[in-house]
Structure formats: C-alpha cells, structure tokens
Design a protein around this motif. Sequence first.
Motif, PDB file in Angstrom:
ATOM      1  N   SER A  27       0.852  -1.179   0.000  1.00  0.00           N
ATOM      2  CA  SER A  27       0.000   0.000   0.000  1.00  0.00           C
ATOM      3  C   SER A  27       0.893   1.235   0.000  1.00  0.00           C
ATOM      4  N   GLU A  29      -0.611   3.955   1.340  1.00  0.00           N
ATOM      5  CA  GLU A  29      -1.384   4.732   2.299  1.00  0.00           C
ATOM      6  C   GLU A  29      -0.449   5.534   3.196  1.00  0.00           C
ATOM      7  N   GLY A  30      -0.700   6.838   3.280  1.00  0.00           N
ATOM      8  CA  GLY A  30       0.122   7.703   4.123  1.00  0.00           C
ATOM      9  C   GLY A  30       1.413   8.152   3.473  1.00  0.00           C
ATOM     10  N   LYS A  31       1.676   7.706   2.252  1.00  0.00           N
ATOM     11  CA  LYS A  31       2.898   8.082   1.550  1.00  0.00           C
ATOM     12  C   LYS A  31       2.621   9.217   0.559  1.00  0.00           C
ATOM     13  N   THR A  32       3.570  10.124   0.461  1.00  0.00           N
ATOM     14  CA  THR A  32       3.503  11.190  -0.539  1.00  0.00           C
ATOM     15  C   THR A  32       4.560  10.905  -1.601  1.00  0.00           C
ATOM     16  N   GLU A  57      -2.473   6.869  -6.530  1.00  0.00           N
ATOM     17  CA  GLU A  57      -3.722   7.220  -5.859  1.00  0.00           C
ATOM     18  C   GLU A  57      -4.566   5.983  -5.564  1.00  0.00           C
ATOM     19  N   GLU A  58      -4.593   5.021  -6.502  1.00  0.00           N
ATOM     20  CA  GLU A  58      -5.341   3.787  -6.280  1.00  0.00           C
ATOM     21  C   GLU A  58      -4.797   3.009  -5.083  1.00  0.00           C
ATOM     22  N   LEU A  59      -3.501   3.141  -4.843  1.00  0.00           N
ATOM     23  CA  LEU A  59      -2.875   2.448  -3.711  1.00  0.00           C
ATOM     24  C   LEU A  59      -2.908   3.280  -2.430  1.00  0.00           C
ATOM     25  N   GLY A  60      -3.615   4.393  -2.461  1.00  0.00           N
ATOM     26  CA  GLY A  60      -3.812   5.183  -1.252  1.00  0.00           C
ATOM     27  C   GLY A  60      -2.806   6.276  -1.018  1.00  0.00           C
ATOM     28  N   GLY A  61      -1.895   6.487  -1.961  1.00  0.00           N
ATOM     29  CA  GLY A  61      -0.874   7.513  -1.786  1.00  0.00           C
ATOM     30  C   GLY A  61      -1.338   8.880  -2.261  1.00  0.00           C
ATOM     31  N   THR A  62      -0.567   9.904  -1.903  1.00  0.00           N
ATOM     32  CA  THR A  62      -0.805  11.272  -2.334  1.00  0.00           C
ATOM     33  C   THR A  62       0.261  11.657  -3.352  1.00  0.00           C
TER      34      THR A  62
END
Length: 323
Positions: A27, A29-32, A57-62
């Motif tokens: 994931s 997530e929480g990563k930029t 973005e699909e994996l939750g990143g920014t």
Amino acid sequence: MSSIQKAIVAGVIATFAAPALADGHLSLEGKTIGVAVVGTQHFWDREAFNGATSTVEELGGTVVPVDGGRDNQVHADNHDILLNNGVDAVISILGDGAVEPKFEALQEAGIPVFTVDHPSPFAINNTTSDNYYMGTTIGRYMADAIGGEGKVAVFNAFEGALRICGIRTGLWKYVLQDYPNIEIIQPELAEEFANAPENARIQTLDLLSQYPEGELDAIHVGCWDQPAIGVVQALEETGRTDVLVTALDGGPDTLEIMAEDGSPFVANVAQQPNVIGSTSAMNVARHFAGEELLPQTYVDVVPVNGQAEAIAAYEQLGYGSLE
C-alpha cells in the motif's frame, strides 16, 4: 483511460501486488510520492505520467506532480521542489543527464528514486520497454519491407543525448549490418522535438528533392514516431508513397496512419506507456513493502508489421476499433 486500459492496469496491479496484499503490506497509504515528468505534450509522456499518478492514488498515496514542459533543465530542477517538499519517494519520467545530480541529492536525503525510461545509478529501479528488442525488431521489419536492399534515410536527433534512443537506433543499425546492400544516407537527419511532425515534413520534402523517384527506398525515425506523421504527409504530398516509413512508439495517431489503405507507414513497435508508469508506481509500493527489486523492470511491447497488425494493435492497446 479506456476500459481496456483500466483492465490492463488492474492486471499489472494484480500481478505485482498479490503476494504482498495477502499479508496486508502492499500500500502507499500515508505516503507522498513525487511524480516528475519531462513534459505532457507528447502522448507517450502523458500516458506514462497518468499511469504513475493514477496507480499511486489507487494504492492510497498522495501525488505531488511536477511537469517540466519538455525542458530538460526545468524537469531536472523540479526534483529540487520534490526534495524540498520532503516526499517519501520520487518517480521520474524521462529526462537527460541534468537529472543525475538531482537524483543523487534525493538519494543522500534518504528519498528513493524510481525512474521511467532513464537508467540511473541513483535509482532503485527503472521501468521501461525492452529497447534492445525494439531496435532489432524494427530493423528486421524495415529491411524485409524493402527487400534487403536500397537507400534509407534516418531521423536520429537523440541517439547521443538519450540512452534509450542510443539503444534503439544503435540496434537498428546493428541489424542492418547483415544487409550489405542497404545504405544509410549521410548525413543523418535531426528532427526538432517542438512541432516534430511539421519539422520532419519540411526536411522530408527537401530530402525528396535530392533523391528523385527510385533513388530512396525508406525513411526511418530512430527513437519515436511523431516525426513519422510529417514524413508520411510529405510523401503523400509529392506522390512518393513508394518510399516506406518505419518508426517506434506506436501511439494511437500513428497506428491510425498505418491502418489506412496504401499507407507508406509499414512498421512500428508499440509501447504501453500507461502500463509502464503504473508498473513504476507498483514498484514503489513493493519497495516500501520490503521487496527487493531488480534494477530494470521490462514491460511488454507490441510489434506492428503492416496494416492488419496496426488495426489489431490499436484495439489490443485499448484505443478503440479501426474496423
């Protein structure tokens, strides 16, 4: 992105992510993630950028996106912006040697770099097409198309500036060594990137004035295929469609030209830039999941030899239907 392209990307995610997803680790997530692209004017660059950003973005990143506007120095300097933003990782798409000190600075700051079509000692991984296969394949296709003999002109502005172009054109020339009756016309032509089709059209008209009918057999574009659009226009304007055209990249616009009846554009090798960008983003996630990556990840290409294969590739790559 078309439904077929989305399905391709989903397949890439499933292929690369399945083992780690089972443990809940893969994931962003929480990563930029900074995504730096040399420009978005050209279809290939834009699609690679879109593939990378959408998958992050699909994996939750920014995503922190930066666009160089097709200026290599601006592209390089944009990495300073990403460094100052303190991103967790950088995906860098294309560029020349100006990016190397930027990559080194990111590495020293503990920010991993992932490249697209730009091998670098400062990158964790480079995702690309097999440029060696592309160069040799288009060399064979072109040589066969002209019956193994004749005079060939080549647009080759970037062989010395970009490694991928050096590989593609170098391998094309290597294949032609097996055809002693094929002559590469000197000097080689050098297309401009800006407005490449029109620039190539004008240069082709001048070339045709120097080589009357029967004295030129083919024109090859060594690294990409946007100049080939202008080459074909010049051949059609002058009625010289007996001169055959080959190139590399296989975007939808050039596949459409190849699909036309009687087109002089006879061979290409189509890449999957959206999948390449998506795969690079997946490799970022794999890295953060603790997986060890190989220095190079290769994404399949689609050889296109003739009209029928152009029509089939256009549909296979998700661009629609030409029938």
